[in-house]
Design an enzyme around this catalytic site. Structure first.
Site, PDB file in Angstrom:
ATOM      1  N   ASP A   1       0.867  -1.177   0.000  1.00  0.00           N
ATOM      2  CA  ASP A   1       0.000   0.000   0.000  1.00  0.00           C
ATOM      3  C   ASP A   1       0.906   1.229   0.000  1.00  0.00           C
ATOM      4  OD1 ASP A   1      -1.582   2.212   0.732  1.00  0.00           O
ATOM      5  OD2 ASP A   1      -3.038   0.907   1.721  1.00  0.00           O
TER       6      ASP A   1
ATOM      7  N   ASN B   1     -21.111  17.876   1.055  1.00  0.00           N
ATOM      8  CA  ASN B   1     -21.512  16.508   1.429  1.00  0.00           C
ATOM      9  C   ASN B   1     -20.333  15.580   1.701  1.00  0.00           C
ATOM     10  OD1 ASN B   1     -24.270  16.998   1.129  1.00  0.00           O
ATOM     11  ND2 ASN B   1     -24.165  16.680  -1.090  1.00  0.00           N
TER      12      ASN B   1
ATOM     13  N   ASN C   1     -13.506  19.975 -11.321  1.00  0.00           N
ATOM     14  CA  ASN C   1     -14.703  19.197 -11.641  1.00  0.00           C
ATOM     15  C   ASN C   1     -15.664  19.272 -10.469  1.00  0.00           C
ATOM     16  OD1 ASN C   1     -15.038  18.004 -14.108  1.00  0.00           O
ATOM     17  ND2 ASN C   1     -13.794  16.209 -13.603  1.00  0.00           N
TER      18      ASN C   1
ATOM     19  N   TYR D   1     -10.109  15.500  -5.216  1.00  0.00           N
ATOM     20  CA  TYR D   1      -9.338  14.961  -6.354  1.00  0.00           C
ATOM     21  C   TYR D   1      -8.657  16.096  -7.134  1.00  0.00           C
ATOM     22  CZ  TYR D   1      -8.657  12.002 -10.575  1.00  0.00           C
ATOM     23  OH  TYR D   1      -8.149  11.301 -11.639  1.00  0.00           O
TER      24      TYR D   1
ATOM     25  N   THR E   1     -12.049   3.044 -18.713  1.00  0.00           N
ATOM     26  CA  THR E   1     -11.561   2.115 -17.687  1.00  0.00           C
ATOM     27  C   THR E   1     -12.704   1.777 -16.742  1.00  0.00           C
ATOM     28  OG1 THR E   1     -10.946   3.852 -16.130  1.00  0.00           O
ATOM     29  CG2 THR E   1      -9.219   3.132 -17.644  1.00  0.00           C
TER      30      THR E   1
HETATM   31  P1  NAD Z   1      -7.963   2.167 -11.712  1.00  0.00           P
HETATM   32  O1  NAD Z   1      -8.869   2.317 -10.537  1.00  0.00           O
HETATM   33  O2  NAD Z   1      -8.368   1.272 -12.838  1.00  0.00           O
HETATM   34  O3  NAD Z   1      -6.498   1.722 -11.205  1.00  0.00           O
HETATM   35  C1  NAD Z   1      -5.835   2.379 -10.137  1.00  0.00           C
HETATM   36  C2  NAD Z   1      -4.937   1.359  -9.428  1.00  0.00           C
HETATM   37  O4  NAD Z   1      -4.326   2.024  -8.313  1.00  0.00           O
HETATM   38  C3  NAD Z   1      -5.738   0.177  -8.868  1.00  0.00           C
HETATM   39  O5  NAD Z   1      -5.164  -1.053  -9.285  1.00  0.00           O
HETATM   40  C4  NAD Z   1      -5.642   0.367  -7.360  1.00  0.00           C
HETATM   41  O6  NAD Z   1      -5.669  -0.842  -6.627  1.00  0.00           O
HETATM   42  C5  NAD Z   1      -4.314   1.110  -7.233  1.00  0.00           C
HETATM   43  N1  NAD Z   1      -4.232   1.794  -5.936  1.00  0.00           N
HETATM   44  C6  NAD Z   1      -5.191   2.550  -5.344  1.00  0.00           C
HETATM   45  N2  NAD Z   1      -4.782   2.929  -4.122  1.00  0.00           N
HETATM   46  C7  NAD Z   1      -3.548   2.393  -3.934  1.00  0.00           C
HETATM   47  C8  NAD Z   1      -2.632   2.411  -2.851  1.00  0.00           C
HETATM   48  N3  NAD Z   1      -2.902   3.046  -1.698  1.00  0.00           N
HETATM   49  N4  NAD Z   1      -1.440   1.758  -2.985  1.00  0.00           N
HETATM   50  C9  NAD Z   1      -1.163   1.102  -4.139  1.00  0.00           C
HETATM   51  N5  NAD Z   1      -2.015   1.035  -5.195  1.00  0.00           N
HETATM   52  C10 NAD Z   1      -3.185   1.674  -5.085  1.00  0.00           C
HETATM   53  O7  NAD Z   1      -7.684   3.656 -12.234  1.00  0.00           O
HETATM   54  P2  NAD Z   1      -7.245   4.211 -13.691  1.00  0.00           P
HETATM   55  O8  NAD Z   1      -8.459   4.704 -14.361  1.00  0.00           O
HETATM   56  O9  NAD Z   1      -6.350   3.245 -14.383  1.00  0.00           O
HETATM   57  O10 NAD Z   1      -6.398   5.502 -13.218  1.00  0.00           O
HETATM   58  C11 NAD Z   1      -4.988   5.493 -13.053  1.00  0.00           C
HETATM   59  C12 NAD Z   1      -4.522   6.919 -12.769  1.00  0.00           C
HETATM   60  O11 NAD Z   1      -4.944   7.781 -13.824  1.00  0.00           O
HETATM   61  C13 NAD Z   1      -5.094   7.503 -11.478  1.00  0.00           C
HETATM   62  O12 NAD Z   1      -4.101   8.288 -10.842  1.00  0.00           O
HETATM   63  C14 NAD Z   1      -6.232   8.377 -11.982  1.00  0.00           C
HETATM   64  O13 NAD Z   1      -6.506   9.438 -11.093  1.00  0.00           O
HETATM   65  C15 NAD Z   1      -5.666   8.878 -13.293  1.00  0.00           C
HETATM   66  N6  NAD Z   1      -6.725   9.289 -14.266  1.00  0.00           N
HETATM   67  C16 NAD Z   1      -7.606   8.389 -14.816  1.00  0.00           C
HETATM   68  C17 NAD Z   1      -8.583   8.851 -15.715  1.00  0.00           C
HETATM   69  C18 NAD Z   1      -9.580   7.927 -16.392  1.00  0.00           C
HETATM   70  O14 NAD Z   1     -10.402   8.409 -17.194  1.00  0.00           O
HETATM   71  N7  NAD Z   1      -9.576   6.623 -16.158  1.00  0.00           N
HETATM   72  C19 NAD Z   1      -8.650  10.195 -16.025  1.00  0.00           C
HETATM   73  C20 NAD Z   1      -7.766  11.077 -15.440  1.00  0.00           C
HETATM   74  C21 NAD Z   1      -6.790  10.603 -14.562  1.00  0.00           C
END
Ligand code: NAD
Length: 454
Positions: A268, A306, A354, A360, A395
């Site tokens: 973690d 909230n 947002n 976030y 995703t």
């Molecule tokens: P996801 O939820 O599919 O994957 C995120 C991963 O991070 C998961 O496997 C989760 O277990 C891991 N994680 C969470 N907390 C953790 C911790 N404390 N220690 C270790 N691992 C941890 O998310 P995603 O959509 O692939 O997003 C990846 C990154 O991209 C994130 O930082 C997200 O904010 C950013 N992002 C995503 C989008 C989108 O549209 N999907 C858009 C903008 C930014």
């Protein structure tokens, strides 16, 4: 997790129906597939031009030569009716004032309707801050407004327009960034600038293929989504990849790394001893780390009124505090090797904000502050620190959105569709390569020129 309208519009009959009812008809985007070719424009037609006093055209020509394209030079083109171009490149580094902007009109106006689908447009401008005169700075900055607007005009057919700001003296560093923007690796990057500077050191050699052979990479949150796609892509370019994710997700993590022969690190990222364990892991196993992708991130959306306090604390702890803590120790102990690359996952929500994402948005904007400062601190060792800011990516996270919000996220962009995890992976992989050594402190949006977050 894919876009039904992109699949439907690939059929010409259905496409006509979609057009008739006035829905956006997204183009199937061209995406690079393995094996990844150095000569990715083999036989394609590219038109290149420049302003009179341009500084970078030699390097533009050298870069184009490596792509295998058929290159024509014309500063004021006069194409025949049936001429079509796969890419346009214009070196506008010679702009000295407002009147010179006419060169942009003269080059692009005659060919604006002559692009093939999924064409690439790239414009180079001087770095405004480096210009000697106010007029020069203004003209250089004007190029960004031109490129962002042109991108909105050509996006319907999957074509993109992007630009490079070039600091005088950094011309020999533009080859790889220009190749990235010209290729299908940048398919979901649209209307964006990257800044190439001469600060710090570049590696002596930039390999043509497998640029990440001998590199060791850490991808946090690597079990799934963007992290898993990035890990796989880095491995395809030759890197030894370690994916870190929470112990509760160990099974998924193991499955992911098994796909490309990576190593799992169940941890973690917010644990008190996480920075120490990461530093020791890489020092003992590999003697250091070359590429760090700070990808682990979560959302806990609620309007501020909230929002429970544990949602605030959790998002700040994972998305920002953990990254700062890990980076601080890796940096203090020199665990990141010379020519290292650090990339943070930001978000367009961190740029424009947002509703329901004060937590976030604060963390992702905090990461922008981090890369802007940190991107300048170890340039003497060739270390580059950047961020990518994804827009709407297909995703698990976005699949869970309500239909209306999801549709708005997908359609309100120049490319009228969401991106895929691999699109973000491509941008991170490019920023991780030796040839990206002139780029540090940048935030590159991978968002199809999303209007949300504009
Ligand atoms: P996801 O939820 O599919 O994957 C995120 C991963 O991070 C998961 O496997 C989760 O277990 C891991 N994680 C969470 N907390 C953790 C911790 N404390 N220690 C270790 N691992 C941890 O998310 P995603 O959509 O692939 O997003 C990846 C990154 O991209 C994130 O930082 C997200 O904010 C950013 N992002 C995503 C989008 C989108 O549209 N999907 C858009 C903008 C930014």
């Amino acid at each position: 997790m894919s876009d039904y309208l992109v699949r439907a519009a690939a059929n010409p009959t259905v496409r006509r129906v979609i057009d008739t009812v006035g829905l956006p008809t997204p183009q199937t985007l061209a995406r690079a597939e393995p094996p990844y070719q150095a000569r990715f424009l083999e036989g394609q037609r590219v038109l290149a031009g420049a302003t009179a006093a341009s500084a970078a055209f030699d390097r533009v020509s050298a870069a184009l030569e490596t792509t295998g394209a058929r290159v024509e030079r014309a500063d004021t083109p006069s194409p025949a009716d049936d001429d079509r171009y796969d890419a346009l490149v214009f070196d506008a580094t010679g702009l000295g004032g407002a009147a010179d902007l006419r060169a942009l009109y003269d080059f692009f106006h005659p060919v604006a309707r002559k692009l093939t689908p999924n064409a690439r447009v790239v414009v180079l401008a001087s770095l405004p801050e480096a210009m000697a005169s106010v007029a020069g700075a203004s003209a250089a900055r004007a190029v960004e407004g031109f490129v962002r607007s042109l991108a909105k005009e050509i996006g319907k057919l999957g074509s993109t327009a992007n630009m490079l700001y070039v600091e005088p003296g950094a011309e020999d560093r533009i080859v790889e960034p220009l190749r990235f923007f010209l290729s299908d690796y940048s398919t979901y990057v649209d209307g964006q600038p990257l800044t190439v500077t001469r600060a710090g050191i570049m590696p002596e050699r930039v390999p043509d293929t497998q640029p990440l052979a001998d590199k060791v990479a850490l991808v946090t949150g690597g079990a799934r989504g963007i992290g898993a796609a990035t890990a796989e892509r880095l491995a395809a370019e030759g890197a030894t990849v370690v994916c870190l994710d929470i112990p509760q997700d160990s099974d998924t993590l193991e499955e992911t790394v098994a796909r490309f022969g990576g190593t799992a690190l169940a941890l973690d990222i917010t644990a008190d001893d996480a920075p120490r364990r990461i530093a020791d892991f890489f020092t003992e196993r590999f003697g250091g780390v070359d590429i760090v992708v700070h990808n682990a991130g979560v959302t806990r959306d609620k309007t501020l009124a909230n929002m429970p306090e544990h949602h605030w604390d959790m998002v700040v702890a994972i998305n920002l505090q953990a990254i700062l803590a890990v980076d601080e120790l890796l940096s203090a102990e020199g665990v990141i090797n010379d020519h290292g690359r650090v990339t943070c996952l930001c978000s367009i929500g961190g740029i424009a904000g947002n509703r329901g994402q004060t937590n976030y948005g604060a963390t992702k904007a905090g990461l922008i502050g981090f890369v802007e400062r940190r991107g300048q601190t170890e340039r003497d060792r060739g270390i580059c620190v950047n961020a990518v800011a994804p827009g709407f990516i297909e995703t698990r996270m976005t699949a869970e959105m309500p239909f209306g919000v999801r549709e708005a996220g997908r359609r309100l962009s120049s490319l009228s569709q969401g991106g895929e995890p691999r699109d973000v992976a491509e941008a991170i992989t490019f920023l991780s390569t030796p040839g990206a050594g002139g780029i540090s402190g940048n935030v590159l949006r991978v968002c199809g020129q999303s209007l949300i977050g504009a």
